[in-house]
Design an enzyme around this catalytic site. Structure first.
Site, mmCIF file in Angstrom:
data_model
loop_
_atom_site.group_PDB
_atom_site.id
_atom_site.type_symbol
_atom_site.label_atom_id
_atom_site.label_comp_id
_atom_site.label_asym_id
_atom_site.label_seq_id
_atom_site.Cartn_x
_atom_site.Cartn_y
_atom_site.Cartn_z
ATOM 1 N N SER A 53 0.824 -1.207 0.000
ATOM 2 C CA SER A 53 0.000 0.000 0.000
ATOM 3 C C SER A 53 0.858 1.258 0.000
ATOM 4 O O SER A 53 0.357 2.349 -0.306
ATOM 5 C CB SER A 53 -0.920 0.010 1.222
ATOM 6 O OG SER A 53 -0.199 -0.270 2.410
ATOM 7 N N LYS A 120 3.953 -11.671 3.144
ATOM 8 C CA LYS A 120 2.529 -11.846 2.834
ATOM 9 C C LYS A 120 2.352 -11.901 1.329
ATOM 10 O O LYS A 120 2.892 -11.065 0.608
ATOM 11 C CB LYS A 120 1.679 -10.710 3.416
ATOM 12 C CG LYS A 120 0.176 -10.863 3.107
ATOM 13 C CD LYS A 120 -0.670 -9.907 3.910
ATOM 14 C CE LYS A 120 -0.613 -8.490 3.399
ATOM 15 N NZ LYS A 120 -1.138 -8.357 2.001
ATOM 16 N N GLU A 189 -9.829 -9.642 3.415
ATOM 17 C CA GLU A 189 -10.129 -8.254 3.049
ATOM 18 C C GLU A 189 -11.455 -8.125 2.315
ATOM 19 O O GLU A 189 -11.709 -8.851 1.343
ATOM 20 C CB GLU A 189 -9.005 -7.661 2.187
ATOM 21 C CG GLU A 189 -9.262 -6.208 1.812
ATOM 22 C CD GLU A 189 -8.061 -5.499 1.223
ATOM 23 O OE1 GLU A 189 -8.215 -4.326 0.820
ATOM 24 O OE2 GLU A 189 -6.974 -6.099 1.165
#
Length: 272
Positions: A53, A120, A189
């Site tokens: 992000s 991840k 998510e």
């Protein structure tokens, strides 16, 4: 000594597993720099994620897709220097692990060398072979399913996943497959709260929700969203705990006015 962490305080995979067993909620936030990471550790955050992000909140990209392995290595090194107690995880950027197991091992290994304690990766059953290969190379893997940002174009935007019966079943199966392949935790998510609850009960590994309801074993947010640094509107799952955009804008404006008027620097901010 202040700032020092004893081995018993350090969060590890075993800590996270025990937290799930005891039903103690896991707290996770993203971080991309030294000072923020130190503050998150002082606040007691359990997992610090160097998120891809950063492409959107730090590098100015429209999505996470342009982020490179070099970007993630650079920020992982910075965050690792500020980390003490939290378990440090690094996002693997787009196309750094999908092509082949050797590519995945090589690129993920660079993150561990940079200071990460796990990586991840996004994807469900299609990533099982990669997860197994990484585990075989001694690299802990956190999964990420539901709305996976690296697949934004496939989804036609940042949209909730799992509302249709077939999607719900696929995401549940993805979670079970990742657990079986050896993932130590899974980020869920933008899925319905009921699906988040079902997955959290169906797997023995911790689930970390972001827009996946309150039943997940833990929660994660982008730290810039939490601090109110990003431009509104925010996704529904974001709760802003501060308005640092306003604070920073006012401080910069006041500084500008003081410099232009000659108020700053005054004698108390000058050397004799």
């Amino acid at each position: 000594m202040k700032g020092r962490t004893s081995p018993s305080d350090k969060v590890t995979i075993l800590t996270l597993q025990e937290m799930k067993r005891r039903r103690k909620k896991i707290v996770a936030l993203t971080s991309y720099d030294f000072n923020t990471t130190r503050l998150l550790n002082e606040a007691g955050v359990d997992i610090v994620l160097v998120g891809d992000s950063l492409g959107m909140v730090k590098l100015g990209y429209a999505s996470t897709l342009p982020v490179t392995v070099e970007d993630m290595v650079y920020h992982t090194k910075i965050v690792a220097r500020g980390n003490s107690r939290a378990f440090l995880v690094t996002d693997m950027p787009y196309l750094s692990y999908q092509a082949s197991a050797p590519d995945a091992i090589r690129n993920c290994g660079r993150m561990l060398k940079a200071g990460a304690e796990a990586v991840k990766i996004e994807g469900g059953r299609e990533m099982v072979a990669i997860v197994r290969a990484l585990r075989g190379a001694g690299i802990p893997v956190m999964g990420h399913i539901g709305m996976t940002p690296q697949s934004v174009h496939l989804f036609g935007g940042y949209k909730v996943q799992g509302r249709k019966r077939a999607q719900w079943a696929k995401i549940l199966a993805d979670a079970k497959a990742l657990e079986k392949a050896g993932a130590f935790a899974i980020v869920l998510e933008c899925i319905p709260a009921g699906l988040g609850r079902q997955i959290s009960r169906a797997v023995k590994i911790p689930t970390i929700g972001i827009g996946a309801g309150p039943a997940c074993d833990g929660q994660i947010l982008v730290v810039d969203d939490l601090l109110g640094l990003t431009t509104p509107p925010s996704p529904r799952f974001v709760k802003r705990y501060a308005d640092l955009r306003g604070v920073m804008r006012r401080a910069a404006r006041d500084y500008t006015l003081d410099v232009r008027s000659g108020k700053f620097p005054d004698l108390s901010h000058s050397y004799s």
